[in-house]
Write an enzyme that holds these catalytic residues in place. Structure first.
Site, PDB file in Angstrom:
ATOM      1  N   LYS A  17      44.656  40.516  38.712  1.00 51.41           N
ATOM      2  CA  LYS A  17      45.646  39.932  39.638  1.00 51.41           C
ATOM      3  C   LYS A  17      45.526  38.410  39.653  1.00 51.41           C
ATOM      4  O   LYS A  17      46.523  37.699  39.634  1.00 51.41           O
ATOM      5  CB  LYS A  17      45.446  40.519  41.048  1.00 51.41           C
ATOM      6  CG  LYS A  17      45.882  41.980  41.127  1.00 51.41           C
ATOM      7  CD  LYS A  17      45.454  42.672  42.405  1.00 51.41           C
ATOM      8  CE  LYS A  17      45.768  44.173  42.308  1.00 51.41           C
ATOM      9  NZ  LYS A  17      45.236  44.962  43.431  1.00 51.41           N
TER      10      LYS A  17
ATOM     11  N   GLN B 291      41.470  44.369  48.604  1.00 51.02           N
ATOM     12  CA  GLN B 291      41.288  45.393  47.565  1.00 51.02           C
ATOM     13  C   GLN B 291      40.606  46.633  48.152  1.00 51.02           C
ATOM     14  O   GLN B 291      39.581  46.531  48.819  1.00 51.02           O
ATOM     15  CB  GLN B 291      40.455  44.806  46.410  1.00 51.02           C
ATOM     16  CG  GLN B 291      40.340  45.718  45.204  1.00 51.02           C
ATOM     17  CD  GLN B 291      41.677  45.986  44.507  1.00 51.02           C
ATOM     18  OE1 GLN B 291      42.501  45.094  44.328  1.00 51.02           O
ATOM     19  NE2 GLN B 291      41.900  47.232  44.127  1.00 51.02           N
TER      20      GLN B 291
ATOM     21  N   ASP C 290      51.064  43.582  49.812  1.00 47.39           N
ATOM     22  CA  ASP C 290      50.848  44.953  49.343  1.00 47.39           C
ATOM     23  C   ASP C 290      51.813  45.929  50.034  1.00 47.39           C
ATOM     24  O   ASP C 290      51.971  47.066  49.599  1.00 47.39           O
ATOM     25  CB  ASP C 290      49.407  45.397  49.639  1.00 47.39           C
ATOM     26  CG  ASP C 290      48.517  45.363  48.397  1.00 47.39           C
ATOM     27  OD1 ASP C 290      49.077  45.358  47.279  1.00 47.39           O
ATOM     28  OD2 ASP C 290      47.286  45.336  48.556  1.00 47.39           O
TER      29      ASP C 290
END
Ligand code: NAP
Length: 295
Positions: A52, A96, A119
């Site tokens: 990412k 994460q 997200d």
């Protein structure tokens, strides 16, 4: 049979984003800034976060990686999240998953400012998605929509079967495929581990989206001719003969199912690369929203 090439499509999207960022720079504007929080040393998580960050560099975004030890308490992580929420330099951030067991994941995801939740996991954004409002769509489902869109795969009036009901893939995918618009207007069946006679259901499907994490689960005898297959599954199968010690495979028996399919995503190189591209797209959207709000 047409391969839905996520690698190529995600590269196209990254090139489009790069152009927009170059224009922002030329106009003296702030470029998008993504932060990623990672707790602990899980190998797969570090790989994902590393990809990412590299993707941010590739398109010209700013990026920040916040690495915390495995022993981090919930209070310490929540404090870190508050700092990211309050930092005007950061447009969006991700935490994460999975988190160590001493931390309540739901509590952490709830603490992320919905305006920075690139997200799309916060209930506010999930609710907005379910109500067809503008929002951050979770990156993997967003990537699937983009693939269907760019390849012009018809979804209207089709029967879509989703296998798996996770909060990050299966459940949002079932909502998105059934909503008004394109891609959407599909009749959706959401299946899971308690579904009975799943072959009876999959064999009637025009589109099948597998997100269960069981290698080779979907077999040729479970699908009809010309079916569209989206394989979200990513499983590392141990294999001593390979340098890395494993290979990556999906939920679909690709060799046999692809012979019956009209469109199919490969694993790797299908949905996986799209996920990162759409995270970048959400971060760009966050920057544009923040810029508009500042005017
Ligand atoms: P998950 O949380 O691992 O849950 C799996 C889902 O599959 C559950 O809903 C489970 O049902 C269902 N399931 C399990 N066995 C089944 C069976 N035999 N028949 C029907 N349903 C079954 O799901 P996830 O996080 O979405 O992950 C799924 C896969 O996608 C994994 O391989 C993951 O690595 C991959 N993934 C890929 C990406 C990407 O970027 N490409 C992103 C996210 C995830 P119950 O609810 O009844 O337990």
């Amino acid at each position: 049979m047409i391969i839905l090439d996520g690698k190529k499509t995600s590269n196209d999207i990254k090139n489009e984003i790069t152009e927009i960022v170059q224009e922002m720079k030329a106009n003296g504007e702030k470029v998008p800034h993504l932060a990623a929080v990672i707790v602990g040393n899980d190998g797969a998580s570090l790989t994902y976060v590393g990809s990412k960050v590299r993707a941010c560099e590739r398109v010209g975004f700013e990026s920040t990686m916040v690495r915390l030890p495995n022993t981090t308490s919930e209070t310490e992580l929540l404090k870190e999240i508050k700092q990211l929420n309050d930092n005007p330099e950061i447009d969006g951030f991700i935490v994460q998953l999975p988190l160590p067991k001493q931390i309540d994941t739901q509590k952490v995801l709830m603490a992320v400012d919905p305006d920075k939740d690139v997200d799309g996991f916060h209930p506010t954004n999930f609710g907005r998605m379910a109500l067809d409002m503008s929002t951050f769509i979770p990156a993997t489902p967003f990537g699937i929509l983009e693939l269907l869109d760019r390849y012009g795969v018809e979804t209207q009036g089709k029967h879509t079967v989703v296998i798996g009901r996770s909060h990050i893939v299966g459940r949002p995918m079932s909502i998105l495929m059934g909503r008004k618009g394109f891609p959407g207007n599909s009749t959706v069946t959401l299946t899971h581990s308690h579904t009975k006679n799943i072959t009876q259901i999959t064999s009637q499907a025009d589109i099948i989206i597998t997100a269960l994490g069981v290698p080779g689960f979907l077999k040729a005898e479970m699908v009809k001719d010309d079916v569209v297959i989206i394989d979200v599954g990513i499983t590392r199968v141990p294999d001593e003969s390979r340098e890395r010690g494993y290979y990556i495979t999906g939920d679909v028996d690709f060799e046999h199912v692809s012979k019956k399919a009209s469109y199919i995503t490969p694993v790797p190189g299908g949905v996986g690369p799209m996920t990162i591209a759409m995270l970048l797209k959400n971060t760009l959207l966050a920057r544009e929203r923040h810029r508009a709000a500042a005017k």
